[in-house]
Design a protein around this motif. Structure first.
Motif, mmCIF file in Angstrom:
data_model
loop_
_atom_site.group_PDB
_atom_site.id
_atom_site.type_symbol
_atom_site.label_atom_id
_atom_site.label_comp_id
_atom_site.label_asym_id
_atom_site.label_seq_id
_atom_site.Cartn_x
_atom_site.Cartn_y
_atom_site.Cartn_z
ATOM 1 N N MET A 27 -14.004 41.996 18.972
ATOM 2 C CA MET A 27 -12.772 41.614 19.680
ATOM 3 C C MET A 27 -11.651 42.592 19.352
ATOM 4 N N ALA A 28 -10.997 43.096 20.357
ATOM 5 C CA ALA A 28 -9.926 44.055 20.120
ATOM 6 C C ALA A 28 -8.644 43.369 19.695
ATOM 7 N N THR A 29 -8.403 42.196 20.207
ATOM 8 C CA THR A 29 -7.131 41.540 19.904
ATOM 9 C C THR A 29 -7.394 40.081 19.593
ATOM 10 N N SER A 30 -6.484 39.513 18.858
ATOM 11 C CA SER A 30 -6.600 38.089 18.601
ATOM 12 C C SER A 30 -5.248 37.599 18.134
ATOM 13 N N SER A 31 -5.034 36.319 18.173
ATOM 14 C CA SER A 31 -3.870 35.734 17.516
ATOM 15 C C SER A 31 -4.463 34.832 16.460
ATOM 16 N N SER A 32 -4.542 35.348 15.240
ATOM 17 C CA SER A 32 -5.285 34.633 14.218
ATOM 18 C C SER A 32 -4.545 33.347 13.863
ATOM 19 N N ASN A 33 -5.269 32.441 13.251
ATOM 20 C CA ASN A 33 -4.765 31.108 12.937
ATOM 21 C C ASN A 33 -3.364 31.089 12.382
ATOM 22 N N GLY A 34 -2.459 30.420 13.047
ATOM 23 C CA GLY A 34 -1.125 30.227 12.515
ATOM 24 C C GLY A 34 -0.251 31.453 12.585
ATOM 25 N N ASP A 35 -0.746 32.566 13.057
ATOM 26 C CA ASP A 35 0.067 33.777 13.100
ATOM 27 C C ASP A 35 0.932 33.747 14.354
ATOM 28 N N ALA A 36 2.245 33.857 14.142
ATOM 29 C CA ALA A 36 3.159 33.769 15.286
ATOM 30 C C ALA A 36 3.260 35.088 16.044
ATOM 31 N N LEU A 79 -6.786 47.924 15.500
ATOM 32 C CA LEU A 79 -6.784 49.345 15.892
ATOM 33 C C LEU A 79 -8.130 50.024 15.711
ATOM 34 N N SER A 80 -9.150 49.259 15.256
ATOM 35 C CA SER A 80 -10.426 49.945 14.966
ATOM 36 C C SER A 80 -11.006 50.709 16.165
ATOM 37 N N PRO A 81 -10.836 50.225 17.412
ATOM 38 C CA PRO A 81 -11.413 51.012 18.524
ATOM 39 C C PRO A 81 -10.840 52.422 18.625
ATOM 40 N N PHE A 82 -9.613 52.621 18.096
ATOM 41 C CA PHE A 82 -9.012 53.963 18.161
ATOM 42 C C PHE A 82 -9.410 54.829 16.974
ATOM 43 N N GLY A 89 -13.723 49.550 26.661
ATOM 44 C CA GLY A 89 -13.188 48.212 26.933
ATOM 45 C C GLY A 89 -12.330 47.719 25.777
ATOM 46 N N ALA A 90 -12.791 47.961 24.547
ATOM 47 C CA ALA A 90 -12.039 47.507 23.378
ATOM 48 C C ALA A 90 -10.712 48.250 23.282
ATOM 49 N N ARG A 91 -10.745 49.543 23.607
ATOM 50 C CA ARG A 91 -9.483 50.312 23.611
ATOM 51 C C ARG A 91 -8.527 49.789 24.662
ATOM 52 N N ASP A 92 -9.087 49.523 25.847
ATOM 53 C CA ASP A 92 -8.235 49.055 26.943
ATOM 54 C C ASP A 92 -7.586 47.729 26.606
ATOM 55 N N SER A 93 -8.361 46.832 25.994
ATOM 56 C CA SER A 93 -7.730 45.530 25.734
ATOM 57 C C SER A 93 -6.713 45.640 24.594
ATOM 58 N N ALA A 94 -6.947 46.524 23.609
ATOM 59 C CA ALA A 94 -5.933 46.729 22.563
ATOM 60 C C ALA A 94 -4.667 47.339 23.181
#
Ligand SMILES: O=C(O)CCC(=O)C(=O)O
Ligand SMILES: [Fe+2]
Length: 325
Positions: free
Chosen positions: A1-10, A16-19, A27-32
């Motif tokens: 997964m390129a992006t996420s909103s981890s638990n409780g993180d506002a 950045l690993s795809p870069f 696809g991972a770069r595009d979604s990041a």
């Protein structure tokens, strides 16, 4: 997964690993990239993980920074080039906010070690200077990476920002220490502001207190998450994008009973550069420019004056609205 909103993180979290690692799919770069764009048009604030800056270095630099600020005042005051002796873009070395300032912190302002300025880096505690120089190099690399991502998000010709902002001598690193809050009313550490540069990175200890202004007008906490780095967009990007990308409004609220330590790195434009909204965001798309053009150093000096001679009314401090049309 390129992006996420981890638990409780506002905050939005961008991986950045795809870069950084070969073999990841586009696809991972595009979604990041899309996540960065979304953060830039809403608040100008996000968190990055898997950014390539070693965790161990971040922890070591913050620990040594705490040891530096715990030194006696007369030791800290030595870390300051003599007036007029240095050719740094702004006064380098140790400083404490003036007593009448609303901001309650002390800091080091450190320019590119390659400039060879005398006395801007502390000699004590042992290892601090090395850690800072390593942070400087790592965060410069991260700045170049995020700048390329922004270039893509803004739909600019490949390499445009890298060429426009090719000089690395106006970037600066600031270890900061905030004093504990003394009462429930006196909690300001840094008043609400926007950064003047392109991209800011913040490394912080576990105390907390950094907040960003959300679209709805409420303050969103940028809570400490070990190993992550907070990114915020600054005025240069807001001006170039003619207000499409937000210079994040943020502040630090002091907590009782604990000093807070952070390291902020300001990826910055050279003072000789001319800055104005890019045609891609103004004339080419039929939008009036929202800012008049200016030489960047003029703005830097006006901002430094806010710090050294804080105006009695906070609304008199110069910010980017000074150049708004
Ligand atoms: O210490 C922090 O977390 C933020 C510092 C900051 O906003 C600044 O120095 O401009
Ligand atoms: Fe800031």
């Amino acid at each position: 997964m390129a992006t996420s909103s981890s638990n409780g993180d506002a905050l939005p979290v961008v991986d950045l690993s795809p870069f950084l690692f070969a073999g990841d799919d586009d696809g991972a770069r595009d979604s990041a990239t899309a996540a960065v764009r979304e953060a830039c048009v809403s608040t100008g604030f996000f968190r990055v993980v898997n950014h390539g800056v070693p965790r161990e270095l971040m922890a070591r630099a913050l620990e040594l920074s705490a040891a530096f600020f715990a030194l006696p005042d007369e030791e800290k005051a030595k870390v300051r080039p003599a007036e007029g002796s240095s050719s740094s873009p702004l006064p380098a070395g140790y400083a404490r906010q003036p007593a009448h300032s609303a901001d309650k912190n002390e800091y080091l302002l450190l320019f590119n070690p390659k400039l060879g300025l005398d006395l801007q880096y502390p000699a004590e505690p042992a290892g601090f200077r090395d850690a800072l120089e390593e942070c400087y190099a790592n965060l410069t690399g991260l700045g170049l990476l995020i700048q390329d991502v922004l270039n893509e998000c803004m739909g600019l010709p490949p390499g445009f920002l890298a060429e426009y902002n090719a000089d690395r001598n106006f970037d600066f690193l600031t270890p900061l220490r905030y004093f504990p809050a003394t009462s429930a009313e006196e909690t300001n550490g840094i008043s609400a502001h926007e950064d003047g540069n392109l991209i800011t990175f913040v490394l912080q200890d576990g105390v907390g207190g950094l907040e960003v202004l959300g679209g709805g007008g409420g303050w969103i906490p940028a809570d400490p998450v070990e190993g992550s780095i907070i990114v915020n967009i600054g005025d240069v990007v807001q001006v170039l994008s003619n207000n499409k990308f937000k210079s994040a409004t943020h502040r630090v609220v002091r907590k009782p009973a604990a000093h807070r330590h952070s390291l902020a790195f300001f990826f910055n434009l050279h003072g000789d550069k001319w800055i104005e909204p890019l045609p891609e965001f103004a004339g080419n798309v039929g939008e009036p420019p929202r800012y008049r053009g200016f030489k960047y150093d003029e703005y830097l000096q006006l901002r430094m004056r806010n710090k050294t001679h804080p105006p009695s009314r906070p609304e008199d401090a110069v910010d980017i609205a000074h150049y708004a049309i």
